[in-house]
Design a protein around this motif. Structure first.
Motif, short mmCIF file in Angstrom:
data_model
loop_
_atom_site.label_atom_id
_atom_site.label_comp_id
_atom_site.label_asym_id
_atom_site.label_seq_id
_atom_site.Cartn_x
_atom_site.Cartn_y
_atom_site.Cartn_z
N ALA A 79 0.83 -1.22 0.00
CA ALA A 79 0.00 0.00 0.00
C ALA A 79 0.85 1.26 0.00
O ALA A 79 0.38 2.33 -0.36
CB ALA A 79 -0.94 0.00 1.20
N PHE A 119 13.71 15.38 -11.00
CA PHE A 119 13.60 14.65 -9.74
C PHE A 119 12.17 14.70 -9.21
O PHE A 119 11.62 15.79 -9.06
CB PHE A 119 14.56 15.26 -8.71
CG PHE A 119 14.44 14.66 -7.33
CD1 PHE A 119 15.31 13.65 -6.92
CD2 PHE A 119 13.48 15.11 -6.44
CE1 PHE A 119 15.19 13.09 -5.66
CE2 PHE A 119 13.37 14.55 -5.17
CZ PHE A 119 14.23 13.54 -4.77
N VAL A 120 11.59 13.52 -8.98
CA VAL A 120 10.32 13.46 -8.25
C VAL A 120 10.34 12.26 -7.31
O VAL A 120 10.99 11.25 -7.58
CB VAL A 120 9.07 13.32 -9.15
CG1 VAL A 120 8.71 14.62 -9.83
CG2 VAL A 120 9.19 12.20 -10.15
N SER A 121 9.63 12.41 -6.23
CA SER A 121 9.55 11.35 -5.26
C SER A 121 8.13 11.29 -4.73
O SER A 121 7.52 12.32 -4.46
CB SER A 121 10.53 11.63 -4.12
OG SER A 121 10.47 10.59 -3.19
N THR A 122 7.59 10.08 -4.63
CA THR A 122 6.26 9.92 -4.09
C THR A 122 6.09 8.51 -3.55
O THR A 122 7.05 7.74 -3.53
CB THR A 122 5.18 10.27 -5.15
OG1 THR A 122 3.91 10.32 -4.51
CG2 THR A 122 5.13 9.24 -6.27
N ARG A 123 4.89 8.21 -3.08
CA ARG A 123 4.63 6.86 -2.59
C ARG A 123 3.43 6.29 -3.35
O ARG A 123 2.42 6.97 -3.50
CB ARG A 123 4.32 6.91 -1.08
CG ARG A 123 5.50 7.39 -0.28
CD ARG A 123 5.32 7.21 1.20
NE ARG A 123 4.20 8.00 1.70
CZ ARG A 123 4.23 8.64 2.87
NH1 ARG A 123 5.27 8.60 3.64
NH2 ARG A 123 3.18 9.31 3.27
N ILE A 124 3.58 5.07 -3.83
CA ILE A 124 2.51 4.49 -4.63
C ILE A 124 2.02 3.16 -4.04
O ILE A 124 2.67 2.58 -3.17
CB ILE A 124 2.94 4.28 -6.10
CG1 ILE A 124 4.01 3.20 -6.24
CG2 ILE A 124 3.41 5.59 -6.72
CD1 ILE A 124 4.19 2.68 -7.65
N LYS A 125 0.88 2.72 -4.57
CA LYS A 125 0.35 1.41 -4.17
C LYS A 125 0.74 0.39 -5.23
O LYS A 125 0.74 0.70 -6.42
CB LYS A 125 -1.18 1.45 -4.12
CG LYS A 125 -1.74 2.40 -3.10
CD LYS A 125 -3.26 2.44 -3.24
CE LYS A 125 -3.85 3.65 -2.56
NZ LYS A 125 -5.23 3.90 -2.93
N LEU B 22 3.27 16.89 2.17
CA LEU B 22 2.50 15.77 2.67
C LEU B 22 1.04 16.22 2.73
O LEU B 22 0.73 17.25 3.32
CB LEU B 22 3.01 15.40 4.06
CG LEU B 22 2.83 13.98 4.56
CD1 LEU B 22 3.33 12.96 3.56
CD2 LEU B 22 3.55 13.81 5.88
N SER B 68 -0.43 6.30 -2.92
CA SER B 68 -0.77 5.90 -1.56
C SER B 68 -1.59 6.93 -0.80
O SER B 68 -1.54 8.12 -1.10
CB SER B 68 0.50 5.62 -0.77
OG SER B 68 1.25 4.62 -1.41
N LYS B 69 -2.31 6.41 0.19
CA LYS B 69 -3.09 7.24 1.09
C LYS B 69 -2.18 8.28 1.76
O LYS B 69 -1.04 7.98 2.06
CB LYS B 69 -3.70 6.29 2.13
CG LYS B 69 -4.61 6.92 3.11
CD LYS B 69 -5.13 5.86 4.06
CE LYS B 69 -5.85 6.52 5.21
NZ LYS B 69 -6.34 5.53 6.16
N ASN B 70 -2.72 9.43 2.02
CA ASN B 70 -1.96 10.54 2.57
C ASN B 70 -0.68 10.77 1.77
O ASN B 70 0.43 10.54 2.27
CB ASN B 70 -1.65 10.33 4.05
CG ASN B 70 -2.91 10.22 4.87
OD1 ASN B 70 -3.97 10.71 4.47
ND2 ASN B 70 -2.82 9.57 5.99
N PRO B 71 -0.85 11.18 0.53
CA PRO B 71 0.30 11.18 -0.40
C PRO B 71 1.44 12.12 -0.01
O PRO B 71 1.23 13.19 0.54
CB PRO B 71 -0.33 11.61 -1.73
CG PRO B 71 -1.65 12.16 -1.40
CD PRO B 71 -2.09 11.60 -0.10
N TYR B 72 2.61 11.62 -0.35
CA TYR B 72 3.85 12.37 -0.16
C TYR B 72 4.36 12.74 -1.54
O TYR B 72 4.25 11.98 -2.49
CB TYR B 72 4.86 11.49 0.56
CG TYR B 72 6.28 11.99 0.52
CD1 TYR B 72 6.69 13.03 1.35
CD2 TYR B 72 7.21 11.43 -0.37
CE1 TYR B 72 8.01 13.48 1.29
CE2 TYR B 72 8.51 11.88 -0.42
CZ TYR B 72 8.92 12.91 0.42
OH TYR B 72 10.20 13.36 0.37
N LEU B 73 4.90 13.92 -1.62
CA LEU B 73 5.41 14.39 -2.90
C LEU B 73 6.67 15.20 -2.67
O LEU B 73 6.73 16.02 -1.76
CB LEU B 73 4.34 15.27 -3.58
CG LEU B 73 4.77 16.15 -4.75
CD1 LEU B 73 5.03 15.32 -5.97
CD2 LEU B 73 3.69 17.17 -5.05
N SER B 74 7.65 14.96 -3.49
CA SER B 74 8.85 15.76 -3.40
C SER B 74 9.38 16.01 -4.81
O SER B 74 9.31 15.15 -5.68
CB SER B 74 9.90 15.04 -2.56
OG SER B 74 11.12 15.75 -2.63
#
Lengths: 158, 105
Positions: A79, A119-125, B22, B68-74
């Motif tokens: 997740a 440059f990019v950074s994120t969180r994925i499922k 965030l 993802s839930k509560n997304p983070y971005l940079s």
């Protein structure tokens, strides 16, 4: 007689024009500026080539060693998978992140403004193990790189 | 929405600015089922995140429920100076929107 002919030509012309309009509306002709708005077709596409086609108008991209994807080799929690894409290329226009085995593979597309660094950074499922693909558009060309991520849901091996 | 749902920070190092943000959002993909009723939970996710400095767009992200839930971005960019105001605005698929500002420091 001649007015009738003109009418026919006119009708033909307007029909062609409306057909073009429908084609554009249906996403058959990808608009030039892909980042003008949220691309519904790309973001709901069930496979990568469809998403790429509607996003970039092409489903092929040149592999590049100049794109780095930072992602865990093994993600314990599908997740939340942190993904960082960076590239040293100049003139980066956009960076797309695709999780190839997801039900909807295209996850994000970042449109980079002038002066942005690649440059990019994120969180994925991620639904299951698979490749994370980055597609970088720079100088009007498409480049790609990928990295395999193993997803272990519940921590009982994958 | 009364609570502040966006945390944002912009830091300058050399001539490059690193932005970290965030957001608080359920990011529901629309494919998940309610475990009690078995009904699909309707999609609810951020579609668009815009970052601007002095009216100039520096980054626009388009997302779907795969983030993802509560997304983070940079992200990083050049061409702004210390003290400039950075504005981040998101819009979700239900049309809700929120924005936050941060001074580049």
């Amino acid at each position: 007689m001649s007015t009738d002919m003109k009418r026919r030509i006119f009708l033909k012309g307007s029909m062609a024009a409306s057909a073009l309009g429908v084609a554009v509306g249906a996403g058959l002709l990808a608009p030039k500026s892909v980042l003008a708005a949220w691309n519904k077709e790309a973001f709901t596409a069930k496979d990568t080539p469809t998403a790429m086609n509607s996003l970039f108008g092409a489903d092929q991209a040149e592999e590049s060693g100049d794109i780095k994807i930072k992602a865990p080799d093994i993600a314990e929690n599908g997740a939340v998978v942190p993904i960082t894409v960076s590239t040293g290329m100049a003139g980066v226009e956009s960076i797309a992140i695709i999780a190839s085995n997801n039900p909807v593979p295209l996850v994000a597309n970042f449109g980079m403004g002038e002066g942005s660094s690649g440059f990019v950074s994120t969180r994925i499922k991620m639904g299951k193990s698979g490749d994370v693909v980055a597609v970088v558009k720079a100088g009007g060309k498409l480049y790609t790189a990928k990295k395999g991520v193993k997803v272990t849901i519940g921590g009982c091996g994958g | 929405m009364a609570k502040k749902s966006i945390k944002i920070r912009a830091k300058m190092k050399g001539d490059e600015i690193t932005v970290k943000a965030l957001m608080t959002h359920p990011m529901e993909s629309g494919a998940r089922k309610n475990s009690k009723t078995g009904e699909l939970i309707p999609a609810h996710y951020i579609q668009e995140v815009k970052c601007e400095v002095a009216g100039k767009s520096v980054m626009t992200a388009y997302w779907n429920g795969g983030v993802s839930k509560n997304p983070y971005l940079s992200f990083k960019f050049k061409g702004a100076s210390k003290g400039d105001m950075l504005t981040l605005t998101w819009v979700d698929n239900k049309g809700a929107s929120e924005s936050a500002q941060s001074k580049i420091g």
